[in-house]
Design an enzyme around this catalytic site. Structure first.
Site, PDB file in Angstrom:
ATOM      1  CE  LYS A   1     -30.247  14.220 -15.409  1.00  0.00           C
ATOM      2  NZ  LYS A   1     -29.105  13.596 -14.708  1.00  0.00           N
TER       3      LYS A   1
ATOM      4  N   GLY B   1     -31.958   7.183 -15.764  1.00  0.00           N
ATOM      5  CA  GLY B   1     -32.637   6.626 -14.599  1.00  0.00           C
ATOM      6  C   GLY B   1     -32.853   7.753 -13.620  1.00  0.00           C
ATOM      7  CG  HIS B   2     -34.390  10.956 -14.591  1.00  0.00           C
ATOM      8  ND1 HIS B   2     -34.963  11.676 -15.605  1.00  0.00           N
ATOM      9  CD2 HIS B   2     -33.083  10.857 -14.916  1.00  0.00           C
ATOM     10  CE1 HIS B   2     -34.037  11.993 -16.496  1.00  0.00           C
ATOM     11  NE2 HIS B   2     -32.891  11.503 -16.102  1.00  0.00           N
TER      12      HIS B   2
ATOM     13  CG  ASP C   1     -26.767   8.865 -12.326  1.00  0.00           C
ATOM     14  OD1 ASP C   1     -27.883   8.759 -12.869  1.00  0.00           O
ATOM     15  OD2 ASP C   1     -25.810   8.119 -12.591  1.00  0.00           O
TER      16      ASP C   1
ATOM     17  CD  GLN D   1     -28.491  10.583 -20.981  1.00  0.00           C
ATOM     18  OE1 GLN D   1     -28.875  11.310 -21.879  1.00  0.00           O
ATOM     19  NE2 GLN D   1     -29.227   9.605 -20.536  1.00  0.00           N
TER      20      GLN D   1
END
Ligand code: GDP
Ligand code: IMO
Ligand code: MG
Length: 430
Positions: free
Chosen positions: A16, A40-41, A13, A224
């Protein structure tokens, strides 16, 4: 710029998605090489539209980029189709998405086992995302996994699922007291999904190497972060793959000699979701303030993220294990408004100062942060577009971090938007 790896330098988080999006107009390929829909991006486009991507590479929002789900990723077919449909509904062209025939599948029993295992662990749970990631990688390494290419051969698929369920059903029923799964139902569900994406299945390692031979630019997008890496992270509180730059080769089929640049994404403070050690964690009002100001709530599970000050021991470690050439320091804007900004520069373990990541997990658990306090700034910096426009103390903060983090700070994020970025050095060489 042949192949660039972009990785998270902390516990995920870091921003990225935004960084990948920013480079989108200079690359032709974006590849996910590990993980799955545990990621989750967030990407915020110049028109203000915000997208949350889980399995599909962030390059899908850049027209002209071909996106690849590499062999190292674990793919949940239902999630893939849902995510594609969500993007298409919002007008995103998803034609340029390919999936490696060698990627492993997350099967319904993996998701069930992930959830019951966590419940069984009780207080010692990892705090996984419950998406079946660990059990899918377990099967891959145990050589009983089901791969994307198996969807193209119904007979093989049936054999594999039947064999897998023979054992998994014993586990689900006899150990965890759950219902058994029906092999036929699982196979039929998978085949139905497969018919919707079979045209995307490809020999992606061949295509990527051919693209590199033609001089095209490939960005390998990690999910990650370094401290969640199964080898280099805070084991066992990690994910089940290698987000570090070394994993980019294994998870895509691109050789290490092709990689010229490793960009580390580094938040100006630290966050973590799930269990495990976090030396610079704040348990007080300041931690709550960082969570609120930074919007630190998980994109995938909605959980509150744990928050803490910047940790230079971790940054140096990430620079070392990834071979980071450039740092992209994100969320500097979140730190506006403090008289002093503490930075963890070393740890104290059993009364002794240590400057590098301790060798044992026990010592990491016992690590007490050693802080240096830097003067803060109060100005809103979200409109700054050059380094010179930043307040002197914000510049000094970045320069100090640069000295103690093991790589140059080539870009600085001052807001979630694509344009809210200060570029100090060209990270791509393009
Ligand atoms: P990822 O998993 O590394 O892609 O990061 P996430 O998307 O899970 O979390 C990063 C969050 O920070 C997202 O909400 C981004 O929109 C946001 N973000 C990224 N860079 C910046 C920045 O420089 N400033 C601010 N305020 N937010 C940012
Ligand atoms: P992005 O790509 C933050 C964490 C989980 C848990 C551990 C193992 O958005 O940075 P898993 O479901 O992978 O077996 O869970 O890893 N985790 C993440 N934390 N960001 C992520 O992804 C994460 N993906 C997994 O919270 O602690
Ligand atoms: Mg995320």
């Amino acid at each position: 710029m042949p192949a660039i790896v972009l990785i998270g330098a902390q516990w995920g988080d870091e921003g990225k998605g935004k960084a990948t999006d920013l480079l989108g107009d200079r690359i032709q390929w974006v590849v996910r090489y590990q993980g799955g829909n545990n990621a989750g991006h967030t990407v915020v486009l110049p028109d203000g539209q915000s997208f949350a991507l889980h399995l599909i590479p962030s390059g899908i929002l850049s027209p002209g980029v071909t996106n690849v789900i590499g062999n190292g990723v674990v793919v949940d077919p239902g999630v893939l189709l849902e995510e594609l449909a969500g993007l298409e509904e919002r007008g995103v062209d998803t034609a340029r998405l390919l999936i490696s025939s060698d990627a492993h599948l997350i099967m319904p029993y993996h998701v069930a086992i992930d959830k019951v295992t966590e419940r069984y662990l009780g207080k010692s749970k990892i705090g996984t995302t419950g998406r079946g990631i660990g059990p899918a990688y377990q099967d891959k390494v145990s050589r009983v996994g089901v791969r994307v290419q198996d969807l193209l051969d119904e007979k093989i698929l049936r054999q594999k699922v039947e064999a897998a369920l023979e054992f998994k059903n014993q586990l689900l029923v006899k150990v965890y007291n759950r219902k058994a799964m029906d092999a036929e139902q699982v196979v039929d569900g998978m085949l139905e999904h497969a018919s919707a994406f079979a045209h995307r299945i490809a020999d992606t390692r061949l295509l990527l190497n051919q693209a590199l031979d033609r001089g095209e630019n490939v960005l390998l997008e990690g999910s990650q972060g370094t401290l969640l890496d199964v080898d280099h992270g805070t084991y066992p509180f990690v994910t089940s793959s290698n987000p570090t730059s070394g994993g980019a080769c294994a998870g895509s089929g691109i050789g290490p000699t092709r990689i010229t640049t490793v960009i580390g994404i580094l938040k100006a403070y630290t966050t973590r979701v799930g269990s495990g050690p976090f030396p610079s964690e704040l348990h007080d009002d300041m931690g709550e303030l960082l969570r609120k100001t930074g919007g630190e709530f998980g994109v995938t599970t909605g959980r509150s993220r744990r928050t803490g000050w910047f940790d230079a021991v971790i940054a140096r470690y990430a620079a070392r294990v990834n071979g980071i050439t450039d740092y992209f320091l994100t969320k500097l804007d979140v730190l506006s408004g403090h008289e002093k900004v503490p930075v963890c520069v070393a740890y104290e373990v059993d009364g002794e100062r240590v400057d590098e990541m301790p060798m044992t997990q026990t010592d990491v658990h016992h690590a007490v942060p050693v802080y240096e306090e830097l003067p803060g700034w109060f100005e809103d910096i979200s409109h700054c577009r050059t380094f010179e426009e930043l307040p002197a103390n914000a510049r000094a903060y970045v320069e100090h971090l640069e000295q103690i983090s093991g790589a140059r700070m080539s870009a600085i994020g001052v807001g979630p938007g694509r344009e809210q970025t200060i570029v100090r050095h060209d990270m791509t060489g393009a």
